[in-house]
Design a protein around this motif. Structure first.
Motif, PDB file in Angstrom:
ATOM      1  N   THR A 130      -3.340  14.290   5.355  1.00 17.50           N
ATOM      2  CA  THR A 130      -3.764  13.913   4.161  1.00 17.50           C
ATOM      3  C   THR A 130      -4.371  12.755   3.897  1.00 17.50           C
ATOM      4  N   LEU A 131      -5.421  12.272   3.559  1.00 16.02           N
ATOM      5  CA  LEU A 131      -6.015  11.040   3.600  1.00 16.02           C
ATOM      6  C   LEU A 131      -6.177  10.576   1.989  1.00 16.02           C
ATOM      7  N   GLU A 132      -5.130   9.639   1.575  1.00 18.10           N
ATOM      8  CA  GLU A 132      -5.045   9.471   0.134  1.00 18.10           C
ATOM      9  C   GLU A 132      -5.954   7.896  -0.122  1.00 18.10           C
ATOM     10  N   PHE A 133      -6.358   8.007  -1.190  1.00 18.97           N
ATOM     11  CA  PHE A 133      -7.359   6.824  -1.610  1.00 18.97           C
ATOM     12  C   PHE A 133      -6.489   6.086  -2.575  1.00 18.97           C
ATOM     13  N   THR A 134      -6.055   5.044  -2.644  1.00 18.42           N
ATOM     14  CA  THR A 134      -4.923   4.034  -3.319  1.00 18.42           C
ATOM     15  C   THR A 134      -5.694   3.064  -4.076  1.00 18.42           C
ATOM     16  N   ASP A 135      -4.758   2.637  -5.096  1.00 21.71           N
ATOM     17  CA  ASP A 135      -5.541   1.384  -5.712  1.00 21.71           C
ATOM     18  C   ASP A 135      -4.197   0.848  -5.997  1.00 21.71           C
ATOM     19  N   ALA A 136      -3.936  -0.558  -5.930  1.00 23.07           N
ATOM     20  CA  ALA A 136      -2.718  -1.214  -6.217  1.00 23.07           C
ATOM     21  C   ALA A 136      -2.893  -2.198  -7.428  1.00 23.07           C
ATOM     22  N   GLY A 137      -4.040  -2.179  -7.899  1.00 28.98           N
ATOM     23  CA  GLY A 137      -4.286  -3.102  -9.195  1.00 28.98           C
ATOM     24  C   GLY A 137      -3.978  -2.497 -10.657  1.00 28.98           C
ATOM     25  N   SER A 138      -3.961  -3.310 -11.479  1.00 25.30           N
ATOM     26  CA  SER A 138      -3.860  -3.040 -12.785  1.00 25.30           C
ATOM     27  C   SER A 138      -4.917  -2.366 -13.642  1.00 25.30           C
ATOM     28  N   TRP A 139      -5.803  -2.135 -13.035  1.00 24.41           N
ATOM     29  CA  TRP A 139      -6.834  -1.425 -13.409  1.00 24.41           C
ATOM     30  C   TRP A 139      -7.690  -0.827 -12.335  1.00 24.41           C
ATOM     31  N   VAL A 140      -8.433   0.185 -12.776  1.00 18.70           N
ATOM     32  CA  VAL A 140      -8.758   0.959 -11.587  1.00 18.70           C
ATOM     33  C   VAL A 140     -10.248   0.434 -11.025  1.00 18.70           C
ATOM     34  N   SER A 141     -10.169   0.068  -9.829  1.00 16.70           N
ATOM     35  CA  SER A 141     -11.385  -0.527  -8.970  1.00 16.70           C
ATOM     36  C   SER A 141     -11.886   0.216  -7.902  1.00 16.70           C
ATOM     37  N   LEU A 142     -11.077   1.282  -7.545  1.00 13.83           N
ATOM     38  CA  LEU A 142     -11.575   2.385  -6.648  1.00 13.83           C
ATOM     39  C   LEU A 142     -12.664   3.410  -7.222  1.00 13.83           C
ATOM     40  N   GLY A 143     -13.672   3.419  -6.356  1.00 19.31           N
ATOM     41  CA  GLY A 143     -14.737   4.358  -6.920  1.00 19.31           C
ATOM     42  C   GLY A 143     -15.260   5.258  -5.906  1.00 19.31           C
ATOM     43  N   LEU A 144     -15.240   6.539  -6.495  1.00 19.30           N
ATOM     44  CA  LEU A 144     -16.037   7.540  -5.729  1.00 19.30           C
ATOM     45  C   LEU A 144     -17.225   8.280  -6.130  1.00 19.30           C
ATOM     46  N   TRP A 145     -18.052   8.580  -5.052  1.00 15.43           N
ATOM     47  CA  TRP A 145     -19.343   9.213  -5.432  1.00 15.43           C
ATOM     48  C   TRP A 145     -19.546  10.263  -4.623  1.00 15.43           C
ATOM     49  N   VAL A 146     -19.784  11.601  -5.214  1.00 17.72           N
ATOM     50  CA  VAL A 146     -20.536  12.686  -4.298  1.00 17.72           C
ATOM     51  C   VAL A 146     -22.005  12.822  -4.424  1.00 17.72           C
ATOM     52  N   VAL A 147     -22.638  12.563  -3.319  1.00 19.84           N
ATOM     53  CA  VAL A 147     -24.202  12.210  -3.291  1.00 19.84           C
ATOM     54  C   VAL A 147     -24.445  12.893  -2.388  1.00 19.84           C
ATOM     55  N   ASP A 148     -26.099  13.371  -2.251  1.00 20.86           N
ATOM     56  CA  ASP A 148     -26.755  13.798  -1.285  1.00 20.86           C
ATOM     57  C   ASP A 148     -27.101  12.623  -0.321  1.00 20.86           C
ATOM     58  N   ARG A 149     -27.089  11.598  -0.700  1.00 22.44           N
ATOM     59  CA  ARG A 149     -27.724  10.391   0.155  1.00 22.44           C
ATOM     60  C   ARG A 149     -26.803   9.036  -0.286  1.00 22.44           C
ATOM     61  N   PRO A 150     -26.267   8.043   0.740  1.00 26.34           N
ATOM     62  CA  PRO A 150     -25.555   7.075   0.248  1.00 26.34           C
ATOM     63  C   PRO A 150     -26.428   6.212  -0.524  1.00 26.34           C
ATOM     64  N   SER A 151     -27.942   6.217  -0.371  1.00 30.32           N
ATOM     65  CA  SER A 151     -28.663   5.204  -1.186  1.00 30.32           C
ATOM     66  C   SER A 151     -28.790   5.548  -2.897  1.00 30.32           C
ATOM     67  N   ASP A 198       0.882  -1.063   0.056  1.00 32.92           N
ATOM     68  CA  ASP A 198      -0.074  -0.103  -0.128  1.00 32.92           C
ATOM     69  C   ASP A 198       0.789   1.232   0.133  1.00 32.92           C
ATOM     70  N   ALA A 199       2.076   1.071   0.521  1.00 35.26           N
ATOM     71  CA  ALA A 199       2.970   2.367   0.416  1.00 35.26           C
ATOM     72  C   ALA A 199       3.428   2.643  -0.744  1.00 35.26           C
ATOM     73  N   VAL A 200       3.238   1.943  -1.609  1.00 34.18           N
ATOM     74  CA  VAL A 200       3.892   2.230  -2.995  1.00 34.18           C
ATOM     75  C   VAL A 200       2.677   2.415  -3.854  1.00 34.18           C
ATOM     76  N   ALA A 201       1.405   1.945  -3.572  1.00 38.55           N
ATOM     77  CA  ALA A 201       0.276   1.996  -4.582  1.00 38.55           C
ATOM     78  C   ALA A 201      -0.023   3.525  -4.800  1.00 38.55           C
ATOM     79  N   PRO A 202      -0.622   3.774  -5.987  1.00 36.09           N
ATOM     80  CA  PRO A 202      -0.640   5.208  -6.366  1.00 36.09           C
ATOM     81  C   PRO A 202      -1.937   5.762  -5.723  1.00 36.09           C
ATOM     82  N   ALA A 203      -1.984   6.931  -5.468  1.00 37.87           N
ATOM     83  CA  ALA A 203      -3.160   7.513  -4.812  1.00 37.87           C
ATOM     84  C   ALA A 203      -3.847   8.015  -6.241  1.00 37.87           C
ATOM     85  N   LEU A 204      -5.344   7.628  -6.238  1.00 38.83           N
ATOM     86  CA  LEU A 204      -6.063   8.197  -7.308  1.00 38.83           C
ATOM     87  C   LEU A 204      -6.828   9.401  -6.855  1.00 38.83           C
TER      88      LEU A 204
END
Length: 290
Positions: free
Chosen positions: A109-130, A94-100
């Motif tokens: 700073t809180l970094e969200f990383t992904d160590a895979g060969s394809w982008v599996s991390l997902g981010l949503w900006v929403v009014d409600r989690p549902s 995780d220390a060398v995984a790229p921060a997306l």
């Protein structure tokens, strides 16, 4: 892949560390990670984090206006960079995984990383989690206080589908992946490839208690473990998952690997399928030993 016990431990630590902190700045390095195309990650800037919560495998950072929801996917995780000394709280890989993407708050700073060969991390900006499709479709959560045997019966008893696949289906049960489905089925003494509609009442009862107890015990064991050590703690605690070729600590038999859903899973033939190989099973074999 992070599953509900580790994600629960993670959100409890994030809640303690971040609640009340205003977001000073954001950075989106990989645009494919942002799933809400109509809302920029920049709208989070200036808002205050009011708490962190879990929905299945999803992390929800509640804000004083809306929510930032994170799916860690198969290879995602988080790391903390302390503002005072620049110390990175993460371990290999995780220390060398790229921060997306990242959020900067008072203190670091809180970094969200992904160590895979394809982008599996997902981010949503929403009014409600549902509003996040994956959350809206989540099935009952075995870690929820109201989880019951009836939830197991509804999701399993009439399903002509392999049991391991049912456990990993997020619309059937929230938060379980490859590792904990192996552990739950070993604890319940059930074959991973038996069909749900073949289980007896006793087997369904064993499955219910195994799901509830395996996951709740894992949460208790992960509480207080530093964020950078949570994934290693999970791996070290596994009884059968990732231990193909090793000796089963329950019966002394040999744990076997088998291919499942594009990955590799593990089980004990002696404990779970009366010695029969999962690879040779057609899914109609007995559910387990009594």
């Amino acid at each position: 892949m992070p599953e509900s016990p580790e994600v629960q431990a993670l959100v409890e630590q994030l809640d303690e560390q971040l609640a009340g902190c205003p977001v000073r700045s954001v950075d989106l390095v990989e645009f494919r990670a942002l799933k809400t195309r109509g809302r920029s990650l920049s709208v989070v800037e200036g808002r205050t984090i009011t708490g962190a919560h879990r929905f299945g495998k999803f992390v929800d950072l509640a804000l004083d206006g809306g929510h930032l929801v994170i799916s860690l996917g198969r290879h995602g995780w988080v790391r903390w960079i302390d503002e005072a000394d620049g110390r990175v709280e993460a371990s290999e890989p995780d220390a060398v995984a790229p921060a997306l993407a990242s959020l900067t708050v008072d203190g670091g700073t809180l970094e969200f990383t992904d160590a895979g060969s394809w982008v599996s991390l997902g981010l949503w900006v929403v009014d409600r989690p549902s509003e996040v499709p994956g959350i809206a479709k989540l099935g009952p959560d075995p870690l929820a206080p109201g989880f019951s045997r009836a939830d197991v019966d509804r999701s399993v008893a009439r399903r002509r589908k392999q049991l391991k696949a049912i456990l990993q289906d997020q619309q059937s049960f929230a938060g379980i992946g490859n590792a904990y489905s192996d552990e739950i089925l070993h604890r319940a003494r059930l074959s991973p490839v038996v069909h749900g509609d073949t289980l007896t009442d006793d087997e369904l009862e064993r499955l219910f208690f195994a799901m509830r107890d395996e996951l709740s015990e894992a949460v208790r064991a992960r509480r207080g473990v530093p964020i950078d050590a949570l994934k290693q703690a999970k791996t070290a605690a596994m009884t059968v998952h990732g231990r193909g070729g090793e000796t089963c600590p329950v019966c002394g038999g040999t744990i076997e690997d088998f291919a499942f859903g594009g990955t590799v899973a593990q089980y004990c033939p002696t404990c779970q399928s009366e010695g029969a190989s999962a690879a040779a099973s057609d899914g109609g074999a007995p559910g387990g030993v009594a």
